[in-house]
Design a protein around this motif. Structure first.
Motif, mmCIF file in Angstrom:
data_model
loop_
_atom_site.group_PDB
_atom_site.id
_atom_site.type_symbol
_atom_site.label_atom_id
_atom_site.label_comp_id
_atom_site.label_asym_id
_atom_site.label_seq_id
_atom_site.Cartn_x
_atom_site.Cartn_y
_atom_site.Cartn_z
ATOM 1 N N GLU A 250 0.799 -1.111 -0.004
ATOM 2 C CA GLU A 250 0.066 0.054 -0.007
ATOM 3 C C GLU A 250 0.870 1.207 0.168
ATOM 4 O OE1 GLU A 250 -0.628 -3.317 1.911
ATOM 5 O OE2 GLU A 250 -0.231 -1.801 3.668
ATOM 6 N N ILE A 251 1.935 1.415 0.651
ATOM 7 C CA ILE A 251 2.916 2.273 0.722
ATOM 8 C C ILE A 251 3.319 2.768 -0.596
ATOM 9 C CG2 ILE A 251 4.968 3.308 1.577
ATOM 10 C CD1 ILE A 251 4.589 1.943 4.235
ATOM 11 N N VAL A 252 3.993 1.930 -1.453
ATOM 12 C CA VAL A 252 4.671 2.083 -2.390
ATOM 13 C C VAL A 252 3.420 2.503 -3.748
ATOM 14 C CG1 VAL A 252 6.846 1.162 -2.659
ATOM 15 C CG2 VAL A 252 4.803 -0.368 -2.904
ATOM 16 N N GLY A 254 0.563 3.995 -3.239
ATOM 17 C CA GLY A 254 0.223 5.329 -2.961
ATOM 18 C C GLY A 254 0.840 6.336 -3.459
ATOM 19 N N MET A 255 2.235 5.991 -3.156
ATOM 20 C CA MET A 255 3.333 7.053 -3.949
ATOM 21 C C MET A 255 3.395 7.067 -5.179
ATOM 22 S SD MET A 255 6.648 6.313 -1.329
ATOM 23 C CE MET A 255 7.379 5.237 -2.329
ATOM 24 N N ILE A 256 3.170 5.846 -5.768
ATOM 25 C CA ILE A 256 3.009 5.874 -7.318
ATOM 26 C C ILE A 256 2.034 6.567 -7.810
ATOM 27 C CG2 ILE A 256 2.574 4.429 -9.310
ATOM 28 C CD1 ILE A 256 5.645 4.526 -8.640
ATOM 29 N N GLU A 257 0.425 6.338 -7.311
ATOM 30 C CA GLU A 257 -0.489 7.126 -7.736
ATOM 31 C C GLU A 257 -0.530 8.425 -7.587
ATOM 32 O OE1 GLU A 257 -4.202 5.327 -6.287
ATOM 33 O OE2 GLU A 257 -5.386 6.186 -8.031
ATOM 34 N N ASN A 258 0.192 8.822 -6.487
ATOM 35 C CA ASN A 258 0.371 10.309 -6.166
ATOM 36 C C ASN A 258 1.129 11.006 -7.300
ATOM 37 O OD1 ASN A 258 0.169 12.733 -4.508
ATOM 38 N ND2 ASN A 258 1.923 12.215 -3.614
ATOM 39 N N GLN A 259 2.265 10.400 -7.657
ATOM 40 C CA GLN A 259 3.010 10.847 -8.606
ATOM 41 C C GLN A 259 2.305 10.913 -9.925
ATOM 42 O OE1 GLN A 259 6.388 11.879 -8.073
ATOM 43 N NE2 GLN A 259 5.888 11.911 -6.116
ATOM 44 N N PHE A 260 1.609 9.803 -10.401
ATOM 45 C CA PHE A 260 0.994 9.825 -11.371
ATOM 46 C C PHE A 260 -0.273 11.030 -11.514
ATOM 47 C CE2 PHE A 260 0.984 4.915 -12.408
ATOM 48 C CZ PHE A 260 2.519 5.007 -12.926
ATOM 49 N N ASN A 261 -0.937 11.334 -10.612
ATOM 50 C CA ASN A 261 -1.792 12.417 -10.467
ATOM 51 C C ASN A 261 -1.311 13.892 -10.239
ATOM 52 O OD1 ASN A 261 -3.943 10.602 -10.762
ATOM 53 N ND2 ASN A 261 -4.141 10.434 -8.701
ATOM 54 N N PHE A 274 9.322 -0.610 -9.201
ATOM 55 C CA PHE A 274 7.865 -0.809 -9.189
ATOM 56 C C PHE A 274 7.299 -1.201 -10.317
ATOM 57 C CE2 PHE A 274 3.606 0.281 -9.091
ATOM 58 C CZ PHE A 274 2.866 -0.140 -8.067
ATOM 59 N N PRO A 275 6.347 -2.176 -10.454
ATOM 60 C CA PRO A 275 6.027 -3.074 -9.408
ATOM 61 C C PRO A 275 7.044 -4.141 -9.170
ATOM 62 C CG PRO A 275 4.803 -3.816 -11.461
ATOM 63 C CD PRO A 275 5.621 -2.695 -11.667
ATOM 64 N N ARG A 276 6.934 -4.533 -7.681
ATOM 65 C CA ARG A 276 7.924 -5.656 -7.259
ATOM 66 C C ARG A 276 7.302 -6.861 -6.912
ATOM 67 N NH1 ARG A 276 12.497 -1.939 -5.900
ATOM 68 N NH2 ARG A 276 14.301 -2.820 -5.183
ATOM 69 N N THR A 277 5.813 -6.840 -6.664
ATOM 70 C CA THR A 277 5.063 -8.038 -6.443
ATOM 71 C C THR A 277 3.771 -8.235 -7.351
ATOM 72 O OG1 THR A 277 3.698 -6.540 -4.691
ATOM 73 C CG2 THR A 277 5.314 -7.748 -3.724
ATOM 74 N N ILE A 278 3.167 -9.081 -7.401
ATOM 75 C CA ILE A 278 1.981 -9.479 -8.369
ATOM 76 C C ILE A 278 1.025 -8.619 -7.759
ATOM 77 C CG2 ILE A 278 0.167 -11.037 -8.794
ATOM 78 C CD1 ILE A 278 2.779 -12.058 -10.332
#
Ligand code: AMP
Length: 377
Positions: A250-252, A254-261, A274-278
């Motif tokens: 959830e941490i990463v 959230g950070m990614i979505e925030n940057q996209f926006n 990123f991503p690092r997991t399924i």
């Protein structure tokens, strides 16, 4: 009736002149019934410029005497209603104690008609009736009664028969609607730079973002910034990072979505780390789907395990990262990569997005291979 182009937009036929004429005829019949036998002379208040054609067509069909007055109000800029109504040309006739029939081309949100009615009331008009060619019932939220409505239309932007788009299009006798098929959304690019720790993702990313006008999004860098700033998130991540573990999804995400926006002025993003997991890959698909976007391509830098350790210890000497300095931590990161991140290869192969590049050789050699691949998209 074909499509028309005004400024940057294309409009397609929507309501034909014969349908408009018929609707105006019906409204005129109602007005004639209501005003035929009155002793006073009502004012026909034409709202410029949009209601010009409607007013003239309507007047031809009225069989009682009326006085034509005009007023010019403005609340539009481009295709958007601004909510602020200003009087561009004021009344030239005293409306005190008069009956006024307001002739409007369109009632949309109702902002204009509400302001106009208030103004006429303040000027002492005895009775105010509203007559509009078009009404957008889904958009109208005014409390003013609309006495005569010729036609109801959906919430689309229209031009023609007096209505304009940035001053053009008023002279068409038919009504046209904005052609949404002609509005092409410019898609952003979303590249994933994939590979084990030490594969050279960070090194190659800076050249690629410049080349392809992208924003470099490294979750590792973002987390290290948080750690350096001593934020709550940084403190939470620190122990995990220094042990070679992954931080919670959830941490990463959230950070990614925030940057996209928030990041603008680029043609897309280069995701690094990123991503690092399924679960993160699935979350990424969801975040992009909400924006009508998708992953463009996965660029996977592959190097053998022995080279991973060699490159990380080389980087430790240069960058001084705590998680690069300890053999055990490096081993744990490689394990974490194999366990949690490597399954993404199959995930993206299945989606037809996976491209593998030989990550061995000089920095320039690898850079050339990545650039060749990315330039295909
Ligand atoms: P990197 O700079 O990409 O090697 O990342 C350094 C460390 O940050 C990783 O070992 C993880 O502890 C954490 N990290 C970076 N990206 C992610 C991610 N997508 N998911 C979970 N943890 C991450």
């Amino acid at each position: 009736m074909g499509k028309i182009t005004l400024h940057d937009k294309t409009f397609k036929p929507f309501i034909s002149y014969s349908e408009i004429e018929k609707a105006i005829g019906q409204v005129a019949d109602k007005l004639n019934k209501d005003f035929e036998n009155s002793d006073d002379i009502p004012i026909l208040l034409c709202t410029l410029n949009g209601a010009i054609m409607f007013t003239s067509e309507l007047m031809k069909r009225l069989n009682f005497i009326s006085e034509l007055v005009t007023i010019k109000l403005s609340s539009y800029s481009g295709t958007e209603s601004t909510g602020q109504v200003s009087q561009v040309i004021g009344l030239t006739t005293d409306v005190k104690d008069r009956r006024v029939i307001v002739v409007e081309d369109i009632v949309d949100t109702g902002t204009t008609i509400v302001a106009l009615k208030q103004f006429l009331q303040a000027q002492g008009a005895r009775e105010i009736r509203i007559c509009t060619l078009l009404l957008k019932p889904d958009s109208y939220h005014g409390n003013v009664k609309l006495d005569y409505v010729a036609m109801e239309i959906p919430n689309d932007f229209i031009v023609g028969f007096g209505l304009d788009y940035d001053n053009l299009g008023r002279s068409f006798k038919d009504i046209y609607v904005l052609d949404s098929d002609s509005i092409q959304k410019k898609h952003m690019k979303y590249f994933i730079l994939f590979g084990p720790p030490g594969a050279g993702k960070g090194t190659q990313a800076s050249a690629m973002v410049e080349n392809f006008h992208l924003c470099h999004l490294s979750t590792g860098d973002l987390l290290r910034k948080e750690m350096a700033a001593g934020s709550e998130l940084g403190l939470k991540a620190k122990a995990l990072i220094n042990a070679g573990e992954l931080v919670p999804d959830e941490i990463v995400e959230g950070m990614i979505e925030n940057q996209f926006n928030t990041v603008t002025g680029v043609d897309g993003f280069l995701l690094d780390g990123f991503p690092r997991t399924i679960a993160q890959a699935e979350a990424l698909n969801g975040i992009l789907a909400k924006k009508g976007e998708e992953v463009t391509s996965v660029v996977s830098l592959m190097i053998p395990d022995e080279m991973i350790k060699e490159r990380i210890s080389h980087r430790a000497a240069i960058e001084g990262r705590a998680d690069d300095a300890n053999e055990e931590v490096i081993a744990n990161r490689i394990r974490t990569y194999h366990d949690k991140t490597e399954p993404l290869i199959a995930f993206y192969k299945g989606a037809g997005k996976y491209n593998e590049i030989d990550g061995t050789g000089t920095i320039e050699e690898v850079r050339g291979r990545i650039a060749d691949l990315m330039s295909k998209y």
